[in-house]
Write a protein that holds these residues in place. Sequence first.
Motif, PDB file in Angstrom:
ATOM      1  N   PHE B 127      40.941  35.866  76.046  1.00  0.00           N
ATOM      2  CA  PHE B 127      40.681  35.565  74.631  1.00  0.00           C
ATOM      3  C   PHE B 127      40.558  34.056  74.425  1.00  0.00           C
ATOM      4  N   THR B 128      39.726  33.723  73.442  1.00  0.00           N
ATOM      5  CA  THR B 128      39.583  32.285  73.139  1.00  0.00           C
ATOM      6  C   THR B 128      40.817  31.771  72.410  1.00  0.00           C
ATOM      7  N   LEU B 133      42.616  37.639  69.824  1.00  0.00           N
ATOM      8  CA  LEU B 133      43.543  38.637  70.373  1.00  0.00           C
ATOM      9  C   LEU B 133      43.989  39.608  69.269  1.00  0.00           C
ATOM     10  N   ILE B 134      44.322  39.044  68.103  1.00  0.00           N
ATOM     11  CA  ILE B 134      44.783  39.878  66.980  1.00  0.00           C
ATOM     12  C   ILE B 134      43.671  40.823  66.504  1.00  0.00           C
ATOM     13  N   SER B 135      42.446  40.316  66.421  1.00  0.00           N
ATOM     14  CA  SER B 135      41.313  41.172  66.022  1.00  0.00           C
ATOM     15  C   SER B 135      41.176  42.349  66.982  1.00  0.00           C
ATOM     16  N   GLY B 140      42.062  48.343  67.699  1.00  0.00           N
ATOM     17  CA  GLY B 140      42.569  49.470  68.487  1.00  0.00           C
ATOM     18  C   GLY B 140      42.122  49.460  69.940  1.00  0.00           C
ATOM     19  N   GLN B 141      41.495  48.362  70.379  1.00  0.00           N
ATOM     20  CA  GLN B 141      41.043  48.310  71.777  1.00  0.00           C
ATOM     21  C   GLN B 141      42.154  47.881  72.747  1.00  0.00           C
ATOM     22  N   MET B 142      43.337  47.661  72.207  1.00  0.00           N
ATOM     23  CA  MET B 142      44.461  47.247  73.064  1.00  0.00           C
ATOM     24  C   MET B 142      45.733  47.885  72.550  1.00  0.00           C
ATOM     25  N   GLU B 170      53.615  35.705  66.498  1.00  0.00           N
ATOM     26  CA  GLU B 170      53.842  34.596  65.558  1.00  0.00           C
ATOM     27  C   GLU B 170      54.240  33.334  66.307  1.00  0.00           C
ATOM     28  N   ASN B 171      53.799  32.233  65.835  1.00  0.00           N
ATOM     29  CA  ASN B 171      54.121  30.915  66.397  1.00  0.00           C
ATOM     30  C   ASN B 171      53.493  30.636  67.771  1.00  0.00           C
TER      31      ASN B 171
END
Lengths: 384, 384
Positions: B127-128, B133-135, B140-142, B170-171
């Motif tokens: 991930f960039t 990552l959150i998207s 639902g792909q992870m 978070e953080n």
Amino acid sequence: MNFFSSNFKLGILGGGQLGKMLLSETRKFDIQTYVLDPADDAPGALACNKFFQGSLMDFETVYNFGKKVDVLTFEIELVNVQALEQLESEGIKVYPSSKTLKQIQNKGFQKDFYSRHNIPTAPYKRFTGISELISTLRSGQMTYPFVWKSAEFGYDGNGVKVVRTIDDLENLPETECIAEEMIPFKNELAVIVARSVSGEMKTYPVVEMEFHPEANQVEYVICPARIDAAVAEKARSIAIEVSKKFDHVGLLAVEMFQTNDDEILVNEVAPRPHNSGHYSIEASYTSQFENHLRAILDLPLGKTGSKVAGVMVNLVGAEGFSGNVKYENIEKILEIPGVTPHIYGKKQTRPFRKMGHVTIVNEDMYEARNIAEQVKNTIKVISQ
Amino acid sequence: MNFFSSNFKLGILGGGQLGKMLLSETRKFDIQTYVLDPADDAPGALACNKFFQGSLMDFETVYNFGKKVDVLTFEIELVNVQALEQLESEGIKVYPSSKTLKQIQNKGFQKDFYSRHNIPTAPYKRFTGISELISTLRSGQMTYPFVWKSAEFGYDGNGVKVVRTIDDLENLPETECIAEEMIPFKNELAVIVARSVSGEMKTYPVVEMEFHPEANQVEYVICPARIDAAVAEKARSIAIEVSKKFDHVGLLAVEMFQTNDDEILVNEVAPRPHNSGHYSIEASYTSQFENHLRAILDLPLGKTGSKVAGVMVNLVGAEGFSGNVKYENIEKILEIPGVTPHIYGKKQTRPFRKMGHVTIVNEDMYEARNIAEQVKNTIKVISQ
């Protein structure tokens, strides 16, 4: 006392190879060190915290250096003892003590010390100089052959000569000396004793110095010595006795002869890390240098036993070569398993100069000994 | 090429504990070294021939330093790679190469490299940043749990986090990262591979990193690992494969997981001497530092087998202590046979800072492991 990463300072008189190898241990423990040596490119000029160039025999130089440190030790016996005495009287800890050193520095005193303490040693006579020795010979109170030894300043075979006729005395210096009876021996052995400030003692295994069959030169130091357990035990207990009598602190290397009838005679001692203990860096649980450090800082002594057998070969300058050093075929010996060269860092080679050593370790002592011969026949210290 | 007591110069980027322990070997061989480090009191500032203070990430600083030496190596991955590339293009030998380093510096690249070369590793996604990552999670792909790893600048547990819910993210910094599937494993293993310029290869025995049952921290490095010979052979052959594929020169420490069904997955690699190889100083025929040196100078590699079993305990700063360091009870551990502390020489301790390590050697591995526990429970790194 807090030695590790602290403001404590250890002073080392002498920055030769012994000082250099000791510094490897002070770095490991991060103990601050100051080193004094006459040569600014001494092997021990690097890896100490501060290097001082100056004479080890000059009172003022040694005294001023000693005042800067908390504990003072030496890697060479040829230092100004008066300065050590003065420093001790002012509360600087000097290990080994000036008293121990004085008894050892002069070979006449050393031999008297053995006699006085019933430590077996070859019979000897002391002389103020060659003239007195010659008179005694002429008066018939002595017979040939014997070994002449200069009382002071001898090292590595310097200051020692086998005398078979009066002609052999020619060109010997008019200095204090001893004449020692020549006792045929089977083996030359050594035991290194470590003794801490509070008196904890440990001995390294008995090692054997194997001589070249023709040249009168130690070729290999072998640990363990190829001798009977009973002889080894005798050598070990004599070494302990010598150490106790000298009341020394640090390392004491006790060189001994095993006579043809398995008696042990003390030859001489060195109150410091010693050539006969170099194998310990690779072969022992605790190297002689680490145990010297532990002893003089009154830390618990480390285990002196061996992980594996060790044989040491000195790397001396080849005859006929002087100048910038080159270690010919060093790559070839690096190919052999268990072979570790130590290069002291002297830039200039000359015949017989000690330039380094090679340790060979192996589970099997006879295999190590064979490899040592291969190493000896392969590497050559020449000039570029 | 003549390295020993010559004008040859080895440059070392970084003067931390790894640099310091490497210098112990360059001193032994009398090989000239220049060291660059940002801190003028770095552990490796002493015992090199010349120390330079400066940033390892600054192009000009690294480039100018590299121009002064014949061979350049590093003890830390966080160095300016562009400067290494420039130096290589101008004929300076850099080992490991900039190419190897680039593939390793970024964990995303490193994982891609394993996939590309069919080297077993845990499934992952790149991930960039955290937003991407959150998207992916929201789409639902992870699924949870997974391990988040920062792609760059992570070390010693920094930049790694187990993620079980969205709150765990978070953080975390908005930097390039990977998310790795959490695979249950029995053991964390490591193999150090030495590979010389001409391609000679040797592996050290498989070691085991034993974790604290509660804290997620390596407590002991144990050599040899307490695993089946078949698993050890699998780990060893994978490590060799990884080394060959990276075409690396010097040491490559390959960290691996032994899964519950005895599969071996590569976790990550370090192209340098490694914490998992510190035991080798006392336990191995040739220490990892000596073999790194031999490899990058294209000398024959030394024997990687062990004389005795070795267990290593890291000395990290105790919680609740910051300031001038004190090694509480170090005298007590020195009493135990086969125990060697290494004090890196960092003057200031802080919680979890790596201040040193202790090696325990013994003929019996289980005995060494027991002593290691005793050592761990005795010595404490506190402030004065």
